[in-house]
Design an enzyme around this catalytic site. Structure first.
Site, PDB file in Angstrom:
ATOM      1  N   LYS A   1       5.020  -9.923   9.035  1.00  0.00           N
ATOM      2  CA  LYS A   1       4.464  -8.859   9.879  1.00  0.00           C
ATOM      3  C   LYS A   1       2.931  -8.991   9.944  1.00  0.00           C
ATOM      4  O   LYS A   1       2.325  -8.847  10.990  1.00  0.00           O
ATOM      5  CB  LYS A   1       4.879  -7.507   9.291  1.00  0.00           C
ATOM      6  CG  LYS A   1       4.073  -6.311   9.718  1.00  0.00           C
ATOM      7  CD  LYS A   1       4.481  -5.854  11.062  1.00  0.00           C
ATOM      8  CE  LYS A   1       3.676  -4.714  11.645  1.00  0.00           C
ATOM      9  NZ  LYS A   1       2.679  -4.093  10.839  1.00  0.00           N
TER      10      LYS A   1
ATOM     11  N   MET B   1       0.835  -1.202   0.000  1.00  0.00           N
ATOM     12  CA  MET B   1       0.000   0.000   0.000  1.00  0.00           C
ATOM     13  C   MET B   1       0.877   1.262   0.000  1.00  0.00           C
ATOM     14  O   MET B   1       0.403   2.358   0.270  1.00  0.00           O
ATOM     15  CB  MET B   1      -0.935  -0.005   1.204  1.00  0.00           C
ATOM     16  CG  MET B   1      -1.901  -1.196   1.176  1.00  0.00           C
ATOM     17  SD  MET B   1      -3.433  -0.905   2.057  1.00  0.00           S
ATOM     18  CE  MET B   1      -2.826  -0.655   3.715  1.00  0.00           C
TER      19      MET B   1
ATOM     20  N   GLN C   1      -2.739 -12.441   7.495  1.00  0.00           N
ATOM     21  CA  GLN C   1      -2.901 -12.202   6.058  1.00  0.00           C
ATOM     22  C   GLN C   1      -2.130 -13.241   5.240  1.00  0.00           C
ATOM     23  O   GLN C   1      -2.651 -13.791   4.262  1.00  0.00           O
ATOM     24  CB  GLN C   1      -2.396 -10.789   5.758  1.00  0.00           C
ATOM     25  CG  GLN C   1      -2.239 -10.456   4.290  1.00  0.00           C
ATOM     26  CD  GLN C   1      -1.843  -9.009   4.096  1.00  0.00           C
ATOM     27  OE1 GLN C   1      -2.655  -8.116   4.298  1.00  0.00           O
ATOM     28  NE2 GLN C   1      -0.612  -8.756   3.705  1.00  0.00           N
TER      29      GLN C   1
ATOM     30  N   GLU D   1      11.844  -0.142   5.096  1.00  0.00           N
ATOM     31  CA  GLU D   1      12.788  -1.244   4.916  1.00  0.00           C
ATOM     32  C   GLU D   1      12.084  -2.620   4.935  1.00  0.00           C
ATOM     33  O   GLU D   1      12.563  -3.567   4.318  1.00  0.00           O
ATOM     34  CB  GLU D   1      13.872  -1.136   5.984  1.00  0.00           C
ATOM     35  CG  GLU D   1      15.169  -1.825   5.689  1.00  0.00           C
ATOM     36  CD  GLU D   1      15.758  -1.565   4.303  1.00  0.00           C
ATOM     37  OE1 GLU D   1      15.719  -0.405   3.823  1.00  0.00           O
ATOM     38  OE2 GLU D   1      16.252  -2.527   3.698  1.00  0.00           O
ATOM     39  N   GLY D   2      10.947  -2.724   5.637  1.00  0.00           N
ATOM     40  CA  GLY D   2      10.185  -3.982   5.640  1.00  0.00           C
ATOM     41  C   GLY D   2       9.730  -4.336   4.230  1.00  0.00           C
ATOM     42  O   GLY D   2       9.934  -5.461   3.749  1.00  0.00           O
ATOM     43  N   HIS D   3       9.130  -3.347   3.536  1.00  0.00           N
ATOM     44  CA  HIS D   3       8.700  -3.583   2.151  1.00  0.00           C
ATOM     45  C   HIS D   3       9.914  -3.886   1.257  1.00  0.00           C
ATOM     46  O   HIS D   3       9.883  -4.785   0.421  1.00  0.00           O
ATOM     47  CB  HIS D   3       8.036  -2.330   1.574  1.00  0.00           C
ATOM     48  CG  HIS D   3       6.796  -1.878   2.280  1.00  0.00           C
ATOM     49  ND1 HIS D   3       6.738  -0.718   3.024  1.00  0.00           N
ATOM     50  CD2 HIS D   3       5.555  -2.416   2.350  1.00  0.00           C
ATOM     51  CE1 HIS D   3       5.525  -0.557   3.505  1.00  0.00           C
ATOM     52  NE2 HIS D   3       4.771  -1.576   3.128  1.00  0.00           N
TER      53      HIS D   3
END
Ligand code: AMP
Length: 282
Positions: free
Chosen positions: A149, A30, A153, A35-37
């Site tokens: 995370k 989104m 989902q 840094e996670g993405h």
């Protein structure tokens, strides 16, 4: 990096990639990237020949009164980050491109969508599975990468892929954290300085649970109570849920035998934060 805003153009590019025999690895997001993405982009680049990232703030996964309107957006910055990281194609459709006025269809994974986060966010996972299936049909990936995370989902998407016989491999990326342990999230910008400090209670409480298991405690009720008491020391935090579940089925466990995962959701001011951790059983 190619930037594509139309569904038909994205489909033709995906067809071209496939005709050339290229493995398409896809990371749906989104936006407001961190840094996670970007760690998922790194995984995608390893798994495939071409990396496609989508940025789409999906209105149908937000409930009434949730943060759809104020969700942080900065697509110019996102473009720069993706370019630097070696993303090949950014798919950035408008809302009307994804949901024409006469859009009627929903995809729902029963049971798994109504528990945990689904309880406090009715319709959320239905919105997620609907948009993810649409994105899969548009981007036509061989591999899609999702972060642990959002653990529920991830489990729901794996189940949708299995139940609907989709030809896409789902790959999980581990949770990327700030130095103090807070899981990176686009929503962390909602936190004021006091809330930001108190937000470490999520990660610290997961470590507490982990330590209890290491010390030989197996009864989940005892562990959950301790985690609950720990978070209650933080006056800005309000617990939504704390659960210890089987990592594949998300069924609540009474006792920890081998594999288990602790999941929690906590409100801090206007932000609803989630985190989770695998529990290693010694
Ligand atoms: P979002 O933009 O929040 O929809 O997230 C897009 C993808 O990035 C999802 O698969 C998330 O699970 C993943 N993600 C978000 N935050 C993190 C993080 N801190 N570490 C790893 N993956 C993440």
């Amino acid at each position: 990096m190619r930037i594509v805003t139309h569904v038909n153009e994205m489909k033709s590019i995906a067809d071209e990639y496939r005709k050339e025999g290229k493995i398409i690895a896809f990371v749906p997001t989104m936006g407001y990237l961190h840094e996670g993405h970007l760690s998922l982009v790194d995984i995608a680049k390893k798994k495939g020949d071409v990396c496609v990232v989508s940025i789409f703030v999906n209105p149908i996964q937000f409930g009434p009164g949730e943060d759809y309107d104020r969700y942080p957006r900065d697509v110019r910055r996102d473009e720069r980050l993706l370019e630097q990281r070696g993303c090949d194609t950014l798919f950035y459709p408008s809302t009307s491109e994804m949901y024409p006025e006469d859009f009627l269809t929903r995809v729902r994974v029963e049971k798994l969508s109504n528990i945990l986060c689904g309880k406090s966010r009715p319709g959320h996972f239905e919105g997620v599975t609907t948009v993810v299936l649409k994105l899969f049909n548009i981007v036509k990936p061989h591999v899609a990468v999702f972060g642990e995370k959002d653990y529920q989902q991830l489990v729901i998407i794996k189940r949708m892929v299995r139940d609907l016989n989709l030809d896409v491999e789902i790959v999980a990326g581990e949770i990327i954290r700030e130095k103090d342990g807070l899981a990176m999230s686009s929503r962390n910008v909602y936190l004021d300085p006091v809330e930001r400090e108190q937000a470490t209670c999520l990660f610290r409480s997961l470590l507490l649970a982990q330590d209890m298991v290491k010390a030989g405690i197996r009864d989940t009720k005892t562990i959950i109570e301790a985690v609950n008491d720990f978070i209650k020391n933080f006056d800005r935090a309000r617990i939504d849920y704390i659960k210890i579940v089987h990592p594949d089925t998300l069924e609540e466990l009474e006792e920890i035998h081998d594999r288990a995962r602790i999941l929690l959701a906590v409100y801090l001011g206007g932000a609803r934060l989630i985190d989770n951790m695998e529990i290693d059983v010694p």
